[in-house]
Enzyme design. Sequence first.
Site, PDB file in Angstrom:
ATOM      1  N   THR A  49      -2.938  -3.940  -6.155  1.00  0.00           N
ATOM      2  CA  THR A  49      -1.595  -3.781  -6.251  1.00  0.00           C
ATOM      3  C   THR A  49      -1.129  -2.374  -7.188  1.00  0.00           C
ATOM      4  O   THR A  49      -1.630  -1.682  -7.388  1.00  0.00           O
ATOM      5  CB  THR A  49      -1.187  -4.004  -7.047  1.00  0.00           C
ATOM      6  OG1 THR A  49      -1.312  -5.748  -7.452  1.00  0.00           O
ATOM      7  CG2 THR A  49       0.056  -4.822  -7.213  1.00  0.00           C
ATOM      8  N   LEU A  63      -2.350  -2.235 -13.264  1.00  0.00           N
ATOM      9  CA  LEU A  63      -1.737  -3.198 -12.406  1.00  0.00           C
ATOM     10  C   LEU A  63      -2.985  -2.822 -12.134  1.00  0.00           C
ATOM     11  O   LEU A  63      -4.017  -2.689 -11.804  1.00  0.00           O
ATOM     12  CB  LEU A  63      -0.930  -2.206 -11.419  1.00  0.00           C
ATOM     13  CG  LEU A  63       0.071  -1.936 -11.845  1.00  0.00           C
ATOM     14  CD1 LEU A  63       1.100  -1.422 -10.463  1.00  0.00           C
ATOM     15  CD2 LEU A  63       1.283  -3.410 -12.291  1.00  0.00           C
ATOM     16  N   ASP A  64      -3.686  -4.479 -10.622  1.00  0.00           N
ATOM     17  CA  ASP A  64      -4.753  -4.233  -9.989  1.00  0.00           C
ATOM     18  C   ASP A  64      -5.074  -2.775  -9.449  1.00  0.00           C
ATOM     19  O   ASP A  64      -3.599  -2.720  -8.862  1.00  0.00           O
ATOM     20  CB  ASP A  64      -4.944  -5.610  -9.198  1.00  0.00           C
ATOM     21  CG  ASP A  64      -4.682  -6.937 -10.563  1.00  0.00           C
ATOM     22  OD1 ASP A  64      -4.737  -7.346 -11.677  1.00  0.00           O
ATOM     23  OD2 ASP A  64      -4.722  -8.036  -9.562  1.00  0.00           O
ATOM     24  N   LYS A  65      -6.116  -2.631  -9.259  1.00  0.00           N
ATOM     25  CA  LYS A  65      -6.658  -2.026  -8.623  1.00  0.00           C
ATOM     26  C   LYS A  65      -5.686  -1.942  -6.799  1.00  0.00           C
ATOM     27  O   LYS A  65      -5.446  -1.026  -6.317  1.00  0.00           O
ATOM     28  CB  LYS A  65      -8.039  -1.406  -7.979  1.00  0.00           C
ATOM     29  CG  LYS A  65      -8.434  -0.314  -7.323  1.00  0.00           C
ATOM     30  CD  LYS A  65     -10.251  -0.372  -7.703  1.00  0.00           C
ATOM     31  CE  LYS A  65     -10.456   0.346  -6.254  1.00  0.00           C
ATOM     32  NZ  LYS A  65     -12.141   0.353  -6.063  1.00  0.00           N
TER      33      LYS A  65
END
Length: 262
Positions: free
Chosen positions: A57, A53-55
């Site tokens: 998110t 997951l993106d940082k």
Amino acid sequence: MLPILYRDDELIAIHKPSHLLVHKTDLDFFETQFALQQLRNQIGQHVFPIHRLDKATSGALLFALNPEMAKLMGEAFADRRVDKQYLALVRGWPDNSGIIDYPLSIQQDDMDEHCTTVRKTPQDAQTQYHSLAQFTLDWKIDKYPTSRYALLALKPITGRRHQLRRHLKHLSHPIVGDSTYGKGRHNRAFAEAFEVDRLLLACTSLGFTHPRSGTRLTIQCPLAGDFAQVLKGLDALNILQQNALAWDTPCITTPRNRRIWM
């Protein structure tokens, strides 16, 4: 402590908070906190990342507890055999539902760290979306006397880097709190009104067949407190409480200058 959503002998899923990297990357060289490291220390054994997951998110993040399971689940993600559902608050009012079919260019850490060849051809990318609620707030931003926002359920069909964020920007409905693809004035307005400084995007569910047992699993992840706080401020928490994330729900109109999909 990272909240554990699911665990068996070979898999473990956690609720990753916003602002936490999954693992170390040269793109964020000075960061010292990582979900992989924290989970390893928390449970006292090695864990193997399967997806990311993106940082910015939050939400459900799955790890394997041995290399073989990491390989099997990595193949499941690559073959699109994992159903992922997200929730996002976006600017504007998109259509009730649709599929964003828009190829995305390769970004730096999509490539193997040892790869020196840059692929220039964009990758195919598709995202399904469904509008759950629409809001009009009495905020004058730019030339408009009010500001519109919508709560979306999202299903990425492919898994490209920043896919949901880039697709919604392409749709001209960027996610609130997105400092890269969004607009600062709207982000600051939410930060000031709701005292939350984060990307309003969360992975709420992962569904897949367990490679070992053959059992169908659905791992649900509640919204983080800061995201839930925004929805509470918008009087929209009842949408989740009434299981309104279904994709075939009709629209009704409610008071207080908003529309909700029930």
